[in-house]
Design a protein around this motif. Structure first.
Motif, PDB file in Angstrom:
ATOM      1  N   LEU A  77     -16.448  -5.105  10.762  1.00 14.79           N
ATOM      2  CA  LEU A  77     -15.935  -6.010  10.182  1.00 14.79           C
ATOM      3  C   LEU A  77     -16.701  -5.545   8.496  1.00 14.79           C
ATOM      4  N   GLU A  78     -17.620  -4.917   8.493  1.00 14.65           N
ATOM      5  CA  GLU A  78     -18.174  -4.710   7.713  1.00 14.65           C
ATOM      6  C   GLU A  78     -17.680  -3.136   7.003  1.00 14.65           C
ATOM      7  N   PHE A  79     -16.771  -2.612   8.224  1.00 12.59           N
ATOM      8  CA  PHE A  79     -16.426  -1.338   8.097  1.00 12.59           C
ATOM      9  C   PHE A  79     -15.444  -1.694   7.349  1.00 12.59           C
ATOM     10  N   LEU A  80     -14.236  -2.722   8.498  1.00 19.43           N
ATOM     11  CA  LEU A  80     -13.184  -3.157   7.402  1.00 19.43           C
ATOM     12  C   LEU A  80     -12.382  -3.570   5.989  1.00 19.43           C
ATOM     13  N   THR A  81     -13.749  -4.336   5.663  1.00 20.66           N
ATOM     14  CA  THR A  81     -13.109  -4.925   4.926  1.00 20.66           C
ATOM     15  C   THR A  81     -13.597  -4.224   3.378  1.00 20.66           C
ATOM     16  N   PRO A  82     -13.475  -3.176   2.962  1.00 22.39           N
ATOM     17  CA  PRO A  82     -13.101  -2.312   1.597  1.00 22.39           C
ATOM     18  C   PRO A  82     -12.017  -2.296   1.870  1.00 22.39           C
ATOM     19  N   GLY A  83     -11.658  -1.215   3.118  1.00 20.00           N
ATOM     20  CA  GLY A  83     -10.398  -0.982   3.010  1.00 20.00           C
ATOM     21  C   GLY A  83      -9.450  -2.805   3.100  1.00 20.00           C
ATOM     22  N   ILE A  84      -9.136  -3.051   3.717  1.00 22.16           N
ATOM     23  CA  ILE A  84      -8.280  -4.807   3.264  1.00 22.16           C
ATOM     24  C   ILE A  84      -8.764  -4.422   1.847  1.00 22.16           C
ATOM     25  N   VAL A  85      -9.264  -4.328   1.520  1.00 23.69           N
ATOM     26  CA  VAL A  85      -9.563  -5.033  -0.022  1.00 23.69           C
ATOM     27  C   VAL A  85      -8.673  -4.083  -0.868  1.00 23.69           C
ATOM     28  N   MET A  86      -8.588  -2.944  -0.237  1.00 25.64           N
ATOM     29  CA  MET A  86      -8.212  -1.709  -1.315  1.00 25.64           C
ATOM     30  C   MET A  86      -6.328  -1.503  -0.807  1.00 25.64           C
ATOM     31  N   MET A  87      -5.944  -2.108   0.852  1.00 29.77           N
ATOM     32  CA  MET A  87      -4.563  -2.430   1.370  1.00 29.77           C
ATOM     33  C   MET A  87      -3.972  -3.151   0.507  1.00 29.77           C
ATOM     34  N   MET A  88      -4.924  -5.061   0.229  1.00 29.93           N
ATOM     35  CA  MET A  88      -4.019  -5.911  -0.541  1.00 29.93           C
ATOM     36  C   MET A  88      -3.863  -5.887  -1.742  1.00 29.93           C
ATOM     37  N   ALA A  89      -4.807  -4.421  -2.517  1.00 26.98           N
ATOM     38  CA  ALA A  89      -4.610  -3.622  -3.830  1.00 26.98           C
ATOM     39  C   ALA A  89      -3.225  -2.926  -3.918  1.00 26.98           C
ATOM     40  N   LEU A  90      -2.973  -2.094  -3.483  1.00 17.16           N
ATOM     41  CA  LEU A  90      -2.465  -0.998  -3.083  1.00 17.16           C
ATOM     42  C   LEU A  90      -1.149  -2.042  -2.804  1.00 17.16           C
ATOM     43  N   PHE A  91      -0.446  -2.926  -1.893  1.00 21.08           N
ATOM     44  CA  PHE A  91       0.457  -3.831  -1.269  1.00 21.08           C
ATOM     45  C   PHE A  91       0.958  -4.273  -3.100  1.00 21.08           C
ATOM     46  N   GLY A  92      -0.474  -5.040  -3.217  1.00 20.12           N
ATOM     47  CA  GLY A  92       0.383  -6.114  -4.287  1.00 20.12           C
ATOM     48  C   GLY A  92       1.030  -5.760  -5.661  1.00 20.12           C
ATOM     49  N   SER A  93      -0.139  -4.084  -5.960  1.00 21.16           N
ATOM     50  CA  SER A  93       1.282  -3.487  -6.395  1.00 21.16           C
ATOM     51  C   SER A  93       2.091  -2.381  -7.103  1.00 21.16           C
ATOM     52  N   ALA A  94       2.226  -2.229  -5.923  1.00 12.14           N
ATOM     53  CA  ALA A  94       4.144  -1.064  -5.069  1.00 12.14           C
ATOM     54  C   ALA A  94       4.872  -2.186  -5.360  1.00 12.14           C
ATOM     55  N   TRP A  95       4.201  -3.732  -5.980  1.00  7.14           N
ATOM     56  CA  TRP A  95       5.831  -4.570  -6.247  1.00  7.14           C
ATOM     57  C   TRP A  95       5.853  -4.796  -7.360  1.00  7.14           C
ATOM     58  N   ALA A  96       5.089  -4.497  -8.368  1.00 13.80           N
ATOM     59  CA  ALA A  96       4.564  -4.508 -10.084  1.00 13.80           C
ATOM     60  C   ALA A  96       5.832  -3.898 -11.035  1.00 13.80           C
ATOM     61  N   LEU A 190      13.475   0.229  -5.259  1.00 14.72           N
ATOM     62  CA  LEU A 190      11.901   0.158  -5.354  1.00 14.72           C
ATOM     63  C   LEU A 190      11.005  -0.179  -4.107  1.00 14.72           C
ATOM     64  N   ILE A 191      12.435  -0.299  -3.727  1.00 12.87           N
ATOM     65  CA  ILE A 191      12.203  -1.651  -2.381  1.00 12.87           C
ATOM     66  C   ILE A 191      11.518  -0.181  -1.390  1.00 12.87           C
ATOM     67  N   GLY A 192      12.271   0.975  -1.546  1.00 13.72           N
ATOM     68  CA  GLY A 192      12.474   1.775  -0.615  1.00 13.72           C
ATOM     69  C   GLY A 192      11.330   2.172  -0.979  1.00 13.72           C
ATOM     70  N   ILE A 193      11.160   2.739  -1.889  1.00 14.37           N
ATOM     71  CA  ILE A 193       9.730   3.700  -2.459  1.00 14.37           C
ATOM     72  C   ILE A 193       8.898   2.425  -2.188  1.00 14.37           C
ATOM     73  N   SER A 194       8.091   1.743  -2.455  1.00 13.72           N
ATOM     74  CA  SER A 194       7.175   1.291  -1.835  1.00 13.72           C
ATOM     75  C   SER A 194       6.375   1.555  -0.693  1.00 13.72           C
ATOM     76  N   GLN A 195       8.174   1.265   0.294  1.00 11.00           N
ATOM     77  CA  GLN A 195       7.700   1.030   1.333  1.00 11.00           C
ATOM     78  C   GLN A 195       6.772   2.337   1.840  1.00 11.00           C
ATOM     79  N   LEU A 196       8.237   3.159   1.255  1.00  8.83           N
ATOM     80  CA  LEU A 196       7.682   4.526   1.441  1.00  8.83           C
ATOM     81  C   LEU A 196       6.742   5.628   1.668  1.00  8.83           C
ATOM     82  N   ILE A 197       5.486   4.886  -0.076  1.00  8.57           N
ATOM     83  CA  ILE A 197       4.701   5.418  -0.095  1.00  8.57           C
ATOM     84  C   ILE A 197       3.460   4.896   0.538  1.00  8.57           C
ATOM     85  N   THR A 198       3.474   3.356   0.585  1.00 10.28           N
ATOM     86  CA  THR A 198       2.229   2.111   0.397  1.00 10.28           C
ATOM     87  C   THR A 198       2.013   2.602   2.222  1.00 10.28           C
TER      88      THR A 198
END
Length: 276
Positions: A77-96, A190-198
């Protein structure tokens, strides 16, 4: 006899007040925050999914730490938490870029361009807005992870560096999303590009699994993955004995990457202005 009189004073016109970049940035950021408060569903959904990943994966793969060769510590869980934080940041910003598409469709963008609104503020405000959302959502994820039993030896300093890495990641991919929106001007594209990258960026990293257990080519690709830079910097900073050279090195790479994408977004904005 001619009487000389002093000429009437000419009313001086007020000097043209140049748009204030910082003032306009604050106004435009506040505008987006108000819209988010009115419709909080998007924010909630963007937090709920990472929390499900955190709690579900954190329980399903607890024994991963027992696999020989795993170098991520003895608590998954300690290993996973930073990855989840960055995943959330990546997915959220991809829709900016979605907000730009909406402004174009409603004619709001054209009204902004015919006003003295600072062009730089129009771009930076979206990055600031996304960064603030990431900050709040990251603190929620960290709090849930702590309640789930994760402990971060890096303390407040480590958490601040994790948040800095998340905000840099958010700013960079928000700029990329904005550039795509300005050039494509289409929500489906935009949706296609976001999914292609993230998705590839997430799985070609150590966000969910230590790359020492992956194929060699995955670990090699991850070295050049900006998402991986943010994960490594945040994870190292939260550790008991951080490798500071690695932390600052990855943060530096991420800062350069952000600057490059901000420049790309600025160029895309100029292209849109010329064609609007």
């Amino acid at each position: 006899m001619t009487t000389l009189t002093n000429p009437a004073p000419v009313a001086t016109r007020p000097a043209y007040a140049r748009p204030s970049f910082f003032r306009h940035t604050a106004y435009l950021t506040l505008r987006q925050l108000r819209a988010a408060v009115r419709i909080p569903a998007f924010i909630v959904m963007n937090v709920v999914q990472p929390l499900i990943w955190l709690l579900l994966f954190g329980q399903l793969f607890t024994s991963v730490v027992d696999i020989p060769g795993f170098t991520g510590g003895d608590n998954y869980l300690e290993f996973l938490t930073p990855g989840i934080v960055m995943m959330m940041a990546l997915f959220g910003s991809a829709w900016a870029g979605t907000s730009y598409i909406q402004d174009m469709d409603r004619g709001v963008m054209d009204r902004f361009l015919t006003s003295p609104t600072s062009r730089g503020a129009m771009m930076v405000s979206t990055l600031v807005y996304q960064a603030l959302l990431t900050l709040v959502q990251s603190l929620i994820v960290l709090g849930v992870a702590w309640l789930g039993g994760a402990r971060f030896d890096g303390g407040p300093g480590g958490i601040l560096i994790l948040l800095l890495a998340a905000m840099l990641l958010t700013a960079s991919f928000s700029a990329l999303s904005n550039a795509a929106a300005l050039l494509a001007r289409n929500q489906n594209v935009l949706i296609g590009i976001s999914q292609l990258i993230t998705i590839p960026l997430m799985f070609l990293s150590s966000a969910l699994m230590d790359t020492s257990l992956s194929a060699d080519w995955v670990a090699e690709v991850a070295r050049f993955n900006p998402f991986e830079w943010a994960v490594v910097a945040g994870r190292e900073a939260l550790g008991a004995s951080p490798d500071w050279a690695s932390v600052w090195g990855h943060l530096g790479l991420l800062a350069v990457f952000t600057a490059v994408l901000a420049w790309v977004a600025t160029r895309a904005f100029r292209v849109y202005q010329r064609s609007a």
